[in-house]
Write an enzyme that holds these catalytic residues in place. Sequence first.
Site, mmCIF file in Angstrom:
data_model
loop_
_atom_site.group_PDB
_atom_site.id
_atom_site.type_symbol
_atom_site.label_atom_id
_atom_site.label_comp_id
_atom_site.label_asym_id
_atom_site.label_seq_id
_atom_site.Cartn_x
_atom_site.Cartn_y
_atom_site.Cartn_z
ATOM 1 N N GLU A 186 -0.682 8.458 3.035
ATOM 2 C CA GLU A 186 -0.666 9.155 4.347
ATOM 3 C C GLU A 186 -0.476 8.176 5.513
ATOM 4 O O GLU A 186 -1.201 8.219 6.504
ATOM 5 C CB GLU A 186 -1.932 10.000 4.527
ATOM 6 C CG GLU A 186 -1.954 11.176 3.562
ATOM 7 C CD GLU A 186 -2.914 12.284 3.970
ATOM 8 O OE1 GLU A 186 -3.252 12.381 5.158
ATOM 9 O OE2 GLU A 186 -3.303 13.057 3.078
ATOM 10 N N GLY A 187 0.485 7.301 5.375
ATOM 11 C CA GLY A 187 0.770 6.315 6.422
ATOM 12 C C GLY A 187 0.055 5.026 6.084
ATOM 13 O O GLY A 187 -1.136 4.889 6.365
#
Length: 824
Positions: A503-504
């Site tokens: 997620e990043g």
Amino acid sequence: MLTSLFILVAVVAVIWALAYHAADAGLWTVALGAGLIGLSIASPLPGAALVVLWLALIVFGVIGNIKSIRRSLLTAPIFKIYKSLLPQMSQTEQEALDAGTVWWDGDLFSGKPDWNKLLDYPKARLTPEEKAFIEGPTEQLCSMVNEWEVSHERYDLPPNVWQFIKDRGFLGMIIPKEYGGLGFSAYAHSQVVMKISTRSGTAAVSVMVPNSLGPGELLMHYGTPEQKNHYLPRLAKGLEIPCFALTAPDAGSDAASMPDVGIVCKEMWEGRETLGLRLTWEKRYITLGPVATLLGLAFKCYDPDKLLGGEVDRGITCALIPTSHKGVNIGRRHFPLNATFMNGPNSGKDVFIPMDWIIGGQSMIGQGWRMLMECLAAGRSISLPAQSIAAGKFASMATGAYARVRSQFKTPIGKFEGIEEPLARIGGHTYLMDACRTVTAAALDMGEKPSVLSAISKYHMTERMRLVINDAMDVHGGKGICLGPHNYLGRAYQSVPIAITVEGANILTRSLIIFGQGAIRCHPWVLKEMKAARENSVVAFDHAFWSHIGFTISNAARATWTGITGARFVPAPACEETKRYYQQMTRFSTAFALLADVSMFVIGGSLKRKEKLSARLGDVLSLLYLMSCALKQYEDNGRQKDELPFLRWALYDSAFKLQVAMDGIIANFPSRIVSLMLRVIVFPRGLTLTQPTDQMGHEVAELLIQPSAARNRLIAGIYLPKDENDLIGKLEAGMHAVIAAEPVEAKVRAAKKAGRITARGTEAEFEEAVKLGVITDTEHALCKRARALQHDIIMVDDFDKHFGKQQVMSEKADEGLRHAEAAE
Ligand SMILES: Cc1cc2nc3c(=O)[nH]c(=O)nc-3n(C[C@H](O)[C@H](O)[C@H](O)COP(=O)(O)OP(=O)(O)OC[C@H]3O[C@@H](n4cnc5c(N)ncnc54)[C@H](O)[C@@H]3O)c2cc1C
């Protein structure tokens, strides 16, 4: 002479006051005019100097107050330069920037946060139904999972656990009730994930994914009514297992560069020629992929034959594909650091899908990136932060208890100053993380989708998870290292890099996203200036630009003043214990706003490539946010004085780190002159903030190694079985038993020292102590129980020397022998 000096001082003071309060041009003109009249009457200034000053004032007055003249003489040329310098933004960058909302981050960027507004935001709460779910099915799920069995023996959750997850609606927590989901708030969702994470990372991730960025959320926001009616009830009841595939081998952090394509075409489908897409993709790392029945897929859509009319390149698009569909290759697995949640690659070549499999239908072609960014804006602040705080709470409970149970040098290790340091970090970071999770979840429940704060939560919570787990491992020594059913830390330690990456990935999030996005989204004027440039509106630019200049000047004046005075005169919420923190944070918010502006003015578009500066600016914004959350949590908890040690440690630690980040920005600023000026303005009295003191750390450590209301609040929400046959239940019971036994043991030690007890060996000494009446039978039993629990707790697992894989090992050995013989 004295009069002139007085007037000069008065003029400087007035200028400062006007700058401080960001006065408008009219007020500036009047005030400066009054000052000049004074100087003209009393000053010994040469007449020529006075003439120059009067002329300057007239020019300022005209340009500042007559907008049409200012626009054509000053703003228009600046606007031209601004437009030429403004970096070109790709559509995906623009969509990422536009995603989500601005919340408290906007206040922090304003340089003047309104603390009462923050404190007035509603506190995160659970409904009775949510509470019942957490205390019922969630507890039950935790009791059903044995992480060692899952991660070492089965490499999967047992079938009954999967079934329970599906049947009880865990996969549909965010799906509205009208579609058969649980319709939970963000806070409840976070509480559920947090509790499960303290028991089993595998179960938590399996529950997390369908509830965060995935088909469910995309369908809820963008699906057609038919898609919603068909899929949402099935997802809610676990009749479909979803996954979402964005990442490709060549497109990880830069996911928008994916090579996966969907070509618009017509093919025979269910007996008739149908408009659709021919998809070719290769994805990897997809969570739940190997068991998914429904594949959410992101790809780039092209229309070379112009069957849709218009552009060939149609942009990133998302579709939902049943994994049973012909041509979908799915089912193989990756093995991410011994975590055994399902994760694997998938691919397809020239797979035809009809248009109505696109999420939202044909009209949503090209909208995929926006959809993903908007969902990520919210989802990022729930799942991984919940998992991180679970690690913090669990580490606080387990490490505190273990440090009390484990004795060396005849002393519980938690009483050594060396161990107090990691314990303090665990407790302090956990308080901060919990505050961040709770306050952010409450913001989501108010309808916010704070994209910058989500990135901050994801980055800082997962990084702190890494810190607390590392510290917990060090305190546990060999107990944390030897894997087996009796190790409750090792798997969490192994899994940390997963949370850091997904997620990043964190380095990217810190270096590029937090400040990069924050500076544009949360700044009061930057986005307005950019919008004005996009719309080519010199009128809008004029307003935004000059307001921006006023804002920067005001922040420079405010930063200097609050720096000199230590922000003592800044208004703050009336709370004796916390007032100074609010004041200091207002000071640093002002200094941050100034640093951000000066960085943008001086470095301009290339600030994007100055990642180290951008990262430090992001750190300052992030720490201001985390500290705000901690203060709000303290208020929301009803100013419980017993938790002040946690709060104090967390705020001192954060403020010190904030100072380091600001110092780093100034020290590494590309222009030496600007750097020097910034240092004088931001730190007029030097670097005055200190790290938490040893005493503060001691107070936190003390709270962790014994039961208390503050400790209970800190670890609230974890799975803490009462059953002493359960390892975690035993650990907590062990701490209580050891504490109860301590005074009895002291009596025996004293009798031994006095020469009354002569027996050798623990058991014999205690028996003699009973005989001599030094302790009672009950006290003896208490100590025996404590020692038994202590022994069980400190023991680690051992295995046969082939780890139960004798067959495999001897086959490998034979194979090696054969290779060696063949080589000879
Ligand atoms: C266990 C697991 C589960 C996952 N689940 C899913 C899933 O369900 N669906 C899905 O689509 N994807 C999933 N992912 C993919 C995940 O989102 C990516 O791993 C992540 O985006 C990073 O991509 P990468 O691993 O290729 O690293 P890279 O992109 O190669 O990055 C390597 C490093 O470079 C850094 N970096 C890259 N660009 C910059 C920059 N400009 N500035 C500074 N640093 C930079 C990154 O921060 C990182 O530290 C999963 C990954 C894992 C490991």
